[in-house]
Design a protein around this motif. Structure first.
Motif, PDB file in Angstrom:
ATOM      1  N   LEU A 258       0.621  -1.173   0.139  1.00 22.38           N
ATOM      2  CA  LEU A 258      -0.047   0.052   0.189  1.00 22.38           C
ATOM      3  C   LEU A 258       0.936   1.238  -0.010  1.00 22.38           C
ATOM      4  N   TRP A 259       0.435   2.196  -0.746  1.00 22.13           N
ATOM      5  CA  TRP A 259       1.341   3.344  -0.946  1.00 22.13           C
ATOM      6  C   TRP A 259       0.600   4.730  -0.849  1.00 22.13           C
ATOM      7  N   ASP A 260       1.453   5.514  -0.377  1.00 20.63           N
ATOM      8  CA  ASP A 260       0.421   7.058  -0.398  1.00 20.63           C
ATOM      9  C   ASP A 260       0.968   7.661  -1.527  1.00 20.63           C
ATOM     10  N   GLN A 261      -0.250   8.014  -2.335  1.00 22.47           N
ATOM     11  CA  GLN A 261       0.106   8.500  -3.752  1.00 22.47           C
ATOM     12  C   GLN A 261       0.682   9.827  -3.834  1.00 22.47           C
ATOM     13  N   GLU A 262       1.124  10.612  -2.813  1.00 22.87           N
ATOM     14  CA  GLU A 262       1.829  11.769  -2.961  1.00 22.87           C
ATOM     15  C   GLU A 262       3.250  11.292  -2.300  1.00 22.87           C
ATOM     16  N   ASP A 263       3.687  10.178  -1.996  1.00 23.71           N
ATOM     17  CA  ASP A 263       4.935   9.643  -1.420  1.00 23.71           C
ATOM     18  C   ASP A 263       5.190   8.214  -1.780  1.00 23.71           C
ATOM     19  N   LEU A 264       5.771   8.115  -2.921  1.00 23.86           N
ATOM     20  CA  LEU A 264       6.008   6.697  -3.331  1.00 23.86           C
ATOM     21  C   LEU A 264       7.476   6.232  -2.772  1.00 23.86           C
ATOM     22  N   SER A 265       8.026   6.792  -1.869  1.00 23.41           N
ATOM     23  CA  SER A 265       9.538   6.431  -1.559  1.00 23.41           C
ATOM     24  C   SER A 265       9.401   4.960  -0.839  1.00 23.41           C
ATOM     25  N   GLN A 266       8.429   4.801   0.028  1.00 23.40           N
ATOM     26  CA  GLN A 266       8.489   3.582   0.765  1.00 23.40           C
ATOM     27  C   GLN A 266       6.878   3.218   0.870  1.00 23.40           C
ATOM     28  N   PRO A 267       6.619   1.888   0.830  1.00 23.48           N
ATOM     29  CA  PRO A 267       5.035   1.493   0.862  1.00 23.48           C
ATOM     30  C   PRO A 267       4.860   1.943   2.449  1.00 23.48           C
ATOM     31  N   SER A 268       3.471   1.957   2.498  1.00 21.68           N
ATOM     32  CA  SER A 268       2.991   2.491   3.872  1.00 21.68           C
ATOM     33  C   SER A 268       2.772   1.078   4.535  1.00 21.68           C
ATOM     34  N   TYR A 269       2.244  -0.005   3.805  1.00 23.52           N
ATOM     35  CA  TYR A 269       2.095  -1.113   4.321  1.00 23.52           C
ATOM     36  C   TYR A 269       2.309  -2.285   3.179  1.00 23.52           C
ATOM     37  N   SER A 270       2.954  -3.559   3.637  1.00 23.84           N
ATOM     38  CA  SER A 270       3.176  -4.409   2.716  1.00 23.84           C
ATOM     39  C   SER A 270       2.932  -5.974   3.743  1.00 23.84           C
ATOM     40  N   GLU A 271       2.617  -6.891   2.842  1.00 20.00           N
ATOM     41  CA  GLU A 271       2.281  -8.194   3.101  1.00 20.00           C
ATOM     42  C   GLU A 271       2.474  -9.291   2.466  1.00 20.00           C
ATOM     43  N   ASP A 272       3.423 -10.234   2.757  1.00 21.26           N
ATOM     44  CA  ASP A 272       3.853 -11.343   2.044  1.00 21.26           C
ATOM     45  C   ASP A 272       2.492 -12.447   2.030  1.00 21.26           C
ATOM     46  N   LEU A 273       2.069 -12.866   0.802  1.00 25.04           N
ATOM     47  CA  LEU A 273       0.910 -13.898   1.042  1.00 25.04           C
ATOM     48  C   LEU A 273       1.406 -15.404   0.688  1.00 25.04           C
ATOM     49  N   ASP A 274       1.904 -15.754  -0.284  1.00 19.66           N
ATOM     50  CA  ASP A 274       2.352 -16.858  -0.292  1.00 19.66           C
ATOM     51  C   ASP A 274       3.610 -17.112  -1.341  1.00 19.66           C
ATOM     52  N   GLY A 275       4.106 -18.453  -1.713  1.00 20.51           N
ATOM     53  CA  GLY A 275       5.135 -18.465  -2.444  1.00 20.51           C
ATOM     54  C   GLY A 275       4.864 -18.879  -3.776  1.00 20.51           C
ATOM     55  N   SER A 276       3.664 -18.687  -4.111  1.00 19.98           N
ATOM     56  CA  SER A 276       3.172 -19.349  -5.630  1.00 19.98           C
ATOM     57  C   SER A 276       3.846 -18.210  -6.705  1.00 19.98           C
ATOM     58  N   SER A 277       3.555 -18.584  -8.164  1.00 19.26           N
ATOM     59  CA  SER A 277       4.247 -17.709  -8.945  1.00 19.26           C
ATOM     60  C   SER A 277       3.118 -17.079 -10.022  1.00 19.26           C
ATOM     61  N   GLY A 278       1.942 -17.416  -9.828  1.00 17.98           N
ATOM     62  CA  GLY A 278       0.896 -16.770 -10.588  1.00 17.98           C
ATOM     63  C   GLY A 278       0.866 -15.133 -10.231  1.00 17.98           C
ATOM     64  N   VAL A 279       0.439 -14.324 -11.076  1.00 14.20           N
ATOM     65  CA  VAL A 279       0.195 -12.716 -11.017  1.00 14.20           C
ATOM     66  C   VAL A 279      -0.904 -12.596 -10.382  1.00 14.20           C
ATOM     67  N   LEU A 280      -0.924 -11.760  -9.257  1.00 13.38           N
ATOM     68  CA  LEU A 280      -2.045 -11.334  -8.358  1.00 13.38           C
ATOM     69  C   LEU A 280      -2.999 -10.240  -9.099  1.00 13.38           C
ATOM     70  N   PHE A 281      -3.858 -10.579  -9.311  1.00 16.85           N
ATOM     71  CA  PHE A 281      -5.009  -9.584  -9.932  1.00 16.85           C
ATOM     72  C   PHE A 281      -5.864  -8.877  -8.780  1.00 16.85           C
TER      73      PHE A 281
END
Length: 535
Positions: A258-281
């Motif tokens: 998750l990013w602040d649209q006015e500041d893309l230097s670092q994400p406000s929040y991130s979470e790892d989901l799994d180790g699969s390879s398919g693209v996430l929509f």
């Protein structure tokens, strides 16, 4: 004792009306069976939906084609069903016009974007000649996106790293010069997303960066330079002034950020989901603030609730299925069945079974009346400005509409205007039966001898100047066939027969559901009486 209770019920627990949302897949007869879904490895949705039609990119020999089916044309699909087949290379992306249910855009490996008109009664023969052809890219075109509030403005991007802006309301059938060509990317653009009023465009790129720029001038406003998240898809989260991206962490785990649209230097929040390879929509519903994450090749769909305060992302649950999805289509809110508390509808492309499976996300409610709290005013199918107004520097939010059954054009209101839409909605609601579409109301009233004899004011009637989606009323995802012209050919008669059969099936299903509910209530009453007798 208190410490034990604190561990069982942490302070971070929050109540939510969407905590118990569940996924309800369609029955086999309500799926689209025998669809030759494309085998392309392109990471696009491959499917697009509106309240009238569903379109899906298909496999074909020589050139590229896609299939357009009536939304009610469920069951087995004729393998020789006519297609839209005017491209010389594989079709890579398709999108319905947001303001015209009979207009669809497609892009292809043949370097062109084409705009097609779909007949009112569907595709009855192969369509090979487009209304407009956009020629400007030097390599294959991988993505297209309509402007969310301006009419006749479309964006395209291809393997020449260019994002091109096109204006369609020009007399030329072949348009060779775009309004603007934006050159801020160093590699292939993987996704595009507009904010609510279309004043910002976010892109994710193969160089793993997210960029935000002004779509009118092409001025780059923000760019990520984060090594811990390699973005693949990006999405504006409505009016929250935040961006969500899906991609991979440095350890190659699938990740959301998750990013602040006015500041893309670092994400406000991130979470790892799994180790699969398919693209996430990612899919976001700005009305309910719910985020859905569907992985390509997965059978499950995770869903979350987004809030503007930390921790921002609140996991709800996930829908699980053994059928893996290759792509996904999403029904606009105006096509949902509000009588069953449906808040989102996916169309899963299941390649291994040549199947398109509708999947409804339902909020469980006991009452069958219209649920105002889960259906706020939503973006409608009317543009808020013309292409020339947008080119001249104007930004406007979407024109909002109500999903209340029976409310029509008088419930439209421009976002941010001073008009209170509840006045007209309450007036019409007092004349309608809650939970029934306008079509059912009229037929019931006719049976009771109380058919409506008053015609609506001329100012509320839709314009018939062009074949726009406003010429047909849609209530709860069903088309009001009373406003269609009578059939003139055998094919048109057959299409109308199919629609009536689908309507009868739907009404029978509603009656069966009500019978089951009555039996459940009778059992509950009996149990209560027994318990009171025992006391």
């Amino acid at each position: 004792m208190w410490s034990v209770m604190s561990n069982l019920y942490p302070s971070s627990y929050r109540s939510s009306k969407y905590r118990h949302v569940f996924g309800k897949p369609a029955t086999k007869e309500n799926c689209y069976d025998g669809v030759p879904i494309t085998r392309s490895v392109h990471d696009n949705h491959l499917c697009t939906v509106n309240p009238r039609f569903i379109a899906v990119i298909t496999e074909c020999a020589g050139g590229g084609a896609f299939l357009v089916l009536s939304i009610n044309h469920t069951g087995k699909v004729d393998p020789h069903h006519p297609r839209v087949s005017g491209h010389r290379g594989n079709v890579l992306d398709i999108k319905w016009n947001l303001f015209n249910d009979f207009c669809i855009a497609s892009c292809s490996e043949d370097t062109t974007v084409k705009i097609w008109d779909i007949p009112e009664h569907g595709v009855l023969k192969n369509i090979t000649v487009p209304r407009k052809e956009l020629q400007g890219h030097s390599r294959r075109v991988g993505l297209i996106e309509w402007h969310p509030t301006a009419n006749n403005i479309i964006f395209s991007t291809g393997y020449d790293y260019q994002v091109m802006v096109w204006k369609l309301d020009v007399p030329e059938q072949v348009i060779k010069n775009p309004l603007r060509s934006i050159s801020v990317h160093s590699d292939v653009v993987l996704s595009m997303s507009f904010n609510t009023d279309g004043s910002r465009l976010a892109t994710s790129c193969k160089d793993k960066k997210i960029r935000v720029f002004d779509p009118r001038t092409g001025t780059l406003l923000q760019e990520t330079n984060c090594k811990s998240h390699k973005a693949n898809k990006v999405l504006f989260l409505g009016n929250l002034k935040m961006l969500l991206s899906t991609g991979n962490s440095r350890w190659n785990h699938r990740q959301i950020a998750l990013w602040d649209q006015e500041d893309l230097s670092q994400p406000s929040y991130s979470e790892d989901l799994d180790g699969s390879s398919g693209v996430l929509f990612p899919f976001y519903d700005p009305d309910t603030h719910m985020l859905y994450i569907a992985g390509k090749g997965d059978g499950n769909i995770r869903y979350y609730e987004i809030s503007p305060e930390k921790p921002y992302v609140h996991y709800l649950t996930e829908y699980r299925s053994f059928l893996p999805q290759k792509g996904m289509g999403v029904m606009p809110k105006r096509g949902l069945d509000v009588c069953s508390c449906e808040i989102f509808r996916f169309y899963k492309l299941v390649t291994i079974k040549s199947l398109i499976e509708p999947l409804s996300m339902i909020v469980p409610r006991r009452s069958e009346s219209y649920q105002e709290d889960i259906y706020p005013m939503t973006a409608g199918n009317k543009p808020s400005m013309t292409a020339d107004e947008w080119i001249g520097g104007l930004d406007k939010g979407p024109v909002m509409m109500s999903l209340r059954p029976g409310s029509k054009l008088d419930s439209y209101v421009e976002l941010g205007s001073g008009k209170d839409p509840t006045d007209s909605m309450e007036t019409q609601h007092s004349r309608s039966r809650p939970g029934l579409s306008l079509l059912i109301q009229e037929r019931l009233d006719a049976k009771e001898g109380n058919a409506r004899k008053e015609s609506p004011p001329t100012s509320l009637l839709p314009s018939t100047d062009e074949k726009s989606s406003s010429t047909t009323y849609v209530s709860n995802g069903q088309l009001d066939s009373m406003h269609c012209s009578p059939p003139k050919t055998e094919n048109e008669l057959r299409q109308m027969f199919y629609k009536q059969q689908e309507e009868i099936r739907r009404l029978k299903e509603q009656l069966n559901q009500k019978d089951v509910r009555i039996k459940q209530l009778e059992l509950e009453i009996k149990n209560v009486r027994n318990s009171q007798a025992n006391l």
